[in-house]
Scaffold this active site. Structure first.
Site, short mmCIF file in Angstrom:
data_model
loop_
_atom_site.label_atom_id
_atom_site.label_comp_id
_atom_site.label_asym_id
_atom_site.label_seq_id
_atom_site.Cartn_x
_atom_site.Cartn_y
_atom_site.Cartn_z
CD GLU A 360 -2.65 -1.62 0.14
OE1 GLU A 360 -2.97 -0.73 -0.66
OE2 GLU A 360 -2.96 -2.81 -0.01
CE1 TYR A 451 -4.54 -7.74 -7.89
CE2 TYR A 451 -3.05 -7.12 -6.13
CZ TYR A 451 -4.31 -7.13 -6.68
OH TYR A 451 -5.34 -6.50 -6.02
ZN LIG Z 1 -2.94 -3.41 -4.75
#
Ligand SMILES: [Zn+2]
Length: 512
Positions: A360, A451
């Protein structure tokens, strides 16, 4: 956003980073600030806000104006509503005359949960005007007269945001409010005109320009505010050069603070969870220290971490200068002997939480500073943030953690494309790319295409180019695209300008 990939594998002994030790705030009701030092005990800092370090990534200077928001928020915890007075100076930086403006009303995506926006007034230059639904959460207004390129127009609105009772970045639970994406923001005007991209419940379906925000926040007695930007007076926050403004409010928060290289880090965590709060502060300090070095110095003077309830399956989410994380298992549970007898141990959950924080924090560079259309090209931020986890793991986690999904080993596998990004769920054929709308139809491959494979591709690029050269280019990539948007075409052009990656790009992304 980081998904909890229920994994396998391993945990650790957290090496305590000497570069960012922290100490609990000792002062009445608040944060004492401690200076991270190379070794030994943290030093207490003077009370004044530190000047951002001079080698930080520079804010845009002397360029075009950006949008400016003046916001007043009043939270009502009886009706679970947020009253918003919004004044927006919209700057027409499109290069074209504009006859209409488009806006995103994200709370309207949560109507089945009791969320939504009730628009009370909408004015353009003081004249009552209409805002009408265009498509899903995207609304538009006709301008009374054409707005020439380079001119600004004043928009004023008052609206009530109904907050749903859900575990989400936008939602409330018992005396805790997460107020993500409550602000009505203009859509992005791109090469093909207005971007009309309704919210979709996958990933981070947001696409916004850099803007300046001033926010005055009023909450009921007993609530603490955790907000983006810097608190310049009690309840007043300034956030410059950011893509959104967010705040959380809670009655049970305890605040801890530290300083890393000119940035104050604030952690807001339930006061019943002091170990978790300490751990989050330590992980945030480590992540910021590392990414400052790798990606260019973070340009803001605050970074706030809020530990709060999110949706099931989501362990963290990001806003400019503020991240929300949701520990799967609070660390206190291990002391109490509640967890860990038959599942992964404490080390596993610590590693998972630390890597969530790192992921994050990395968004501050990829999404925050370097923008992208997170709906059309979600891999351009997710992929870099997953790749950033690799460096955090390498730097701070030990070699082996039982139960932890060991990405660094996967990235080292030169045959990663043959194996697929994630052996458990992903077909070998998944290519990088696709919009969130596309991935909604192929949810099983979303993690791979958005991802893991982008991260693996970046790792392979680093191997091909050589670590030092790659890392220099990575810093340059951030500097070149800072405050702007990067597209897949920009990505290819930039990196192919550094090295011939055509073979690797064809393998991972297909032909351009
Ligand atoms: Zn993420």
């Amino acid at each position: 956003m980081k998904k909890v990939i229920a994994a396998i594998l391993t945990a650790v002994l957290l090496l305590f980073c000497t570069a960012c030790q922290t100490e609990k705030a000792a002062k009445e009701g608040g944060a004492a600030v401690f200076l991270p030092v190379e070794s030994g005990q943290p030093e207490r800092l003077a009370e004044e806000t530190p000047a951002p370090s001079s080698d930080a990534i520079p804010f845009p200077q002397g360029g075009e104006p950006i949008n400016r928001f003046d916001l007043q928020f009043t939270l009502d915890d009886a009706s679970h509503t947020l009253v918003v007075q919004e004044k927006l100076k919209y700057y027409n930086g499109t290069g074209n005359g504009l006859t209409e403006l488009y806006f995103n009303l994200y709370p309207n995506a949560f109507q089945t949960d009791g969320g939504g926006i009730e628009l009370k007034t909408f004015e353009i230059e003081g004249e009552a005007s209409e805002l009408a639904q265009a498509d899903g959460t995207v609304w538009k207004t006709e301008l009374p007269e054409e707005l020439p390129a380079g001119e600004t127009v004043g928009i004023q609105m008052e609206y009530i945001v109904c907050i749903p009772n859900i575990n989400n970045r936008f939602g409330y639970q018992d005396e805790v409010y997460n107020l993500g994406n409550c602000v009505i923001t203009p859509a992005v005007y791109g090469e093909n005109g207005w971007t009309v991209e309704p919210y979709v419940d996958l990933g981070d379906a947001f696409y916004t320009d850099i803007a300046d925000y001033t926010a005055e926040i009023e909450v009921p007695d007993g609530y603490m505010i955790a907000a983006g930007g810097t608190e310049t007076q009690p309840g007043i926050f300034e956030a410059r050069n950011v893509r959104d403004f967010v705040f959380c409010a809670g009655k049970a928060y305890e605040q801890r603070s530290a300083e890393v290289q000119g940035t104050e880090i604030h952690v807001f965590c339930d006061k019943e969870l002091p170990e978790t709060g300490e751990f989050l502060l330590d992980a945030a300090c480590k992540a910021l220290t590392l990414y400052n070095e790798l990606l260019g110095r973070y340009p803001y003077d605050t970074l706030t971490v809020v530990s709060s309830g999110l949706t099931g399956g989501v362990s963290g989410t990001e806003y400019p200068t503020l991240i929300m994380v949701a520990p799967e298992v609070p660390l206190e549970q291990f002391e109490m002997g509640i967890s860990g007898s038959d599942g992964p141990g404490r080390e596993y959950y610590e590693a998972q939480l630390a890597v969530t924080v790192a992921h994050e924090v990395a968004y501050q560079w990829f999404y925050g500073i370097v923008g992208n259309d997170q709906i059309q090209d979600p891999w351009l931020d997710e992929g870099f943030c997953r790749f950033a986890e690799y460096f955090y793991e390498q730097e701070y986690l030990p070699e082996e953690i039982e139960g932890f999904y060991w990405k660094r080993e996967r990235f080292k596998d030169t045959d990663v494309m043959q194996r697929g990004g994630n052996e458990n769920t992903i077909s070998d054929q998944t290519k990088i790319g696709g919009s969130l709308y596309d991935w909604l139809n192929e949810p099983a491959e979303y993690s791979s295409g958005v991802y893991d494979k982008p991260a693996a591709m970046l790792y392979q690029m680093m191997l091909q180019m050589g670590g030092e050269q790659f890392l220099n280019a990575l810093k340059e990539y951030v500097a070149v695209f800072a405050w702007d948007f990067v597209s897949p075409g920009d990505f290819r052009a930039f990196w192919n300008g550094k090295e011939d990656f055509s073979e690797l790009f064809a393998l991972y992304m297909g032909e351009a």
